[in-house]
Write an enzyme that holds these catalytic residues in place. Structure first.
Site, PDB file in Angstrom:
ATOM      1  N   HIS A  49      -3.681   0.583  -2.568  1.00  0.00           N
ATOM      2  CA  HIS A  49      -4.578   1.231  -1.612  1.00  0.00           C
ATOM      3  C   HIS A  49      -5.990   1.221  -2.183  1.00  0.00           C
ATOM      4  CE1 HIS A  49      -5.556   3.902   1.758  1.00  0.00           C
ATOM      5  NE2 HIS A  49      -6.334   4.561   0.913  1.00  0.00           N
TER       6      HIS A  49
ATOM      7  N   ASP B  99       0.841  -1.198   0.000  1.00  0.00           N
ATOM      8  CA  ASP B  99       0.000   0.000   0.000  1.00  0.00           C
ATOM      9  C   ASP B  99       0.877   1.250   0.000  1.00  0.00           C
ATOM     10  OD1 ASP B  99      -1.772   2.141   0.686  1.00  0.00           O
ATOM     11  OD2 ASP B  99      -3.169   0.659   1.468  1.00  0.00           O
TER      12      ASP B  99
END
Length: 523
Positions: free
Chosen positions: A416, A386
């Site tokens: 993300h 992420d």
């Protein structure tokens, strides 16, 4: 080119005419041969591989120019999701029943690229035609929030249409007269992403009734009072969920947050505790430690993108907010932390009290400040790569190892709020995160329904039948806690075959003292 043939003998003229015809048809013949050649599977696979390799090299150059971090090598992470949890009957039941945990992370570019996954979730094109009906709710202080009810999806029945269940199909999420209501909390800036629309579409298709919560002054919701929602202030969400409960008293209430929206949802769960109207909750790519997120530097592209979007939102209400903050100074800030501090910590003082106000702000807005009061199961989905969250090493792993209500599914790839999977031949791409959370809600509802009837669900292993009256030890307020952030990932195989369990190894004595899952209703 045409060959002159008038002065040639008749036989020679026919040869010239033939060659002229061949030359005229030569481009079409070449294209036909190339098309037939490319139809060969081996040739098509080779050409596709070369094109992907060239595009990946070009993309890596773009990432290097934009100073974007590259994804970790696939050998450094596990190909299947890892689950971090405290040993409970629900955790074992989830491992046995949830097929999504056996998912293998996609290998190969672009599916393993975190930035492309993130961009697909934020700026991708949604091919689902979904319509919303908006309700505006007036809060106790006069402010207004919005609720967008997903009322129609092309090709899907209405959520209230009652149909017969097929063999083996779970009750929650199937079409009925009282469909489960799914409260969707978008990111803190109110951006409705294609990932969020895809979640609502998938939920509608499975019989849920999604409603999107929008805070004050975002997503077209009017700002009628000079007050914006703080990062972890659940007061408006509490009133909105109470309204939803009064409107659908017979429906199961569930909630899911996307990105920074976890600050409000987790704060709501902690503040309401066992009095929450929710049955279960999930957080996609959550910000579990708000202060750490604001103090951690983001890649420049994402940082300036979020900062610019936030400034454009505030500029619409410049005159209305000038009474409570120095809008010119806020719009001139160069970092998200500075902007947050100017907006909420010192008002027009511009952060003159410095770190003291910043400390007080996070004492009342940290998402996990009341984590010990949470009384409904919460699943958090997070990826190793992420690019918008702090590294995995900073996760509060002690919370997931000690609390029976928190579970963490950690994937190798996904970016993300991405988790996009390549579609099957002739089909569109899918989102693993959508399938995972909706399956999780159905499993939790099945488990809690069996628990409330004082019986274990069918298929539960004998080890889950042990009951105990041990109460969960209460700890001090989360603002005084310091979780141990040292990760501990054992690599034992889970019953799903593909999923892996993260957490301490379970001894035989610990297995005999499993947490008894009974909610205490104290409304």
């Amino acid at each position: 080119m045409w060959i002159p043939s008038l002065s040639l003998p008749a036989s020679a003229r026919w040869v010239c005419i033939m060659w002229n015809g061949i030359l005229c048809l030569l481009p079409s013949i070449i294209l036909l041969l190339v098309a037939c050649f490319l139809r060969l599977p081996q040739v098509w696979g080779l050409v596709g591989g070369l094109c992907r390799a060239a595009l990946r090299v070009l993309w890596l150059c773009v990432c290097w120019c934009l100073d974007l971090p590259l994804s970790p090598p696939a050998s450094m992470v596990h190909p299947s999701p890892q689950l971090l949890y405290k040993p409970t009957a629900l955790a074992y039941f989830l491992l046995q029943r949830c097929a999504s945990l056996a998912w293998s992370c996609p290998v190969g570019w672009p599916w393993d690229d975190p930035h492309l996954q993130t961009l697909a979730g934020f700026v991708g094109v949604s091919d689902k035609e979904i319509r919303f009906a908006r309700d505006h709710l007036q809060m106790g202080d006069g402010g207004v929030v919005a609720l967008d009810w997903a009322v129609w999806l092309e090709g899907a029945p209405h959520p209230r249409l009652k149909v017969e269940l097929t063999a083996g199909q779970r009750a929650l999420g199937c079409y009925s007269s009282c469909p489960p209501v799914l409260v969707v909390v978008p990111n803190a800036w109110g951006l409705v992403t294609p990932h969020l629309l895809g979640l609502c579409a998938q939920a509608l298709r499975q019989g849920f009734y999604p409603v999107v919560f929008h805070s004050r002054g975002v997503a077209g919701c009017p700002l009628v009072t000079p007050r914006l929602q703080e990062f972890g202030d659940p007061s408006d969400l509490i009133q909105a969920i109470s309204y939803i409960r009064s409107r659908h008293p017979s429906s199961t209430l569930l909630a899911i947050s996307e990105g920074s929206g976890s600050g409000v949802l987790l704060s709501y769960l902690g503040e309401c505790g066992s009095s929450s109207y929710l049955t279960a909750a999930a957080c996609l790519s959550p910000i579990l430690q708000g202060r750490l997120w604001f103090e951690t530097a983001l890649p420049s592209l994402y940082h300036w993108g979020v900062l610019l979007y936030r400034k454009l939102q505030l500029s619409r209400y410049e005159s209305a907010l000038s009474a409570v903050m120095d809008v010119d100074q806020v719009l001139g800030s160069s970092s998200l932390r500075h902007m947050e501090e100017l907006m909420f910590c010192s008002g027009k003082a511009g952060g003159s009290k410095g770190g003291e106000d910043w400390e007080v702000y996070w004492d009342r807005n940290e998402p996990l400040r009341d984590a010990d009061e949470v009384a409904v199961p919460v699943l958090c989905l997070r990826s190793h790569d992420d690019p918008l969250l702090p590294p995995v090493a900073a996760l509060p792993t002690a919370l997931f190892r000690s609390s029976p209500y928190f579970l963490l599914a950690l994937t190798a790839t996904g970016g993300h709020c991405g988790f996009q999977l390549p579609g099957t031949e002739g089909g569109s791409d899918t989102w693993w995160s959508h399938e995972m959370v909706l399956d999780y809600f159905a499993i939790v509802a099945e488990f809690l329904g069996a628990e409330e009837t004082c019986g274990m669900p069918t298929g539960t292993s004998p080890g889950l039948r042990h009951r105990t009256n041990t109460m969960v030890n209460r700890r001090p307020r989360a603002s005084q806690l310091r979780w141990d952030n040292t990760p501990n990932w054992p690599h034992a195989q889970t019953p799903t075959g593909g999923a892996r369990r993260m957490g301490d190894q379970i001894g035989s004595a610990e297995k005999r003292d499993l947490f008894t899952w009974h909610r205490s209703y104290t409304r």
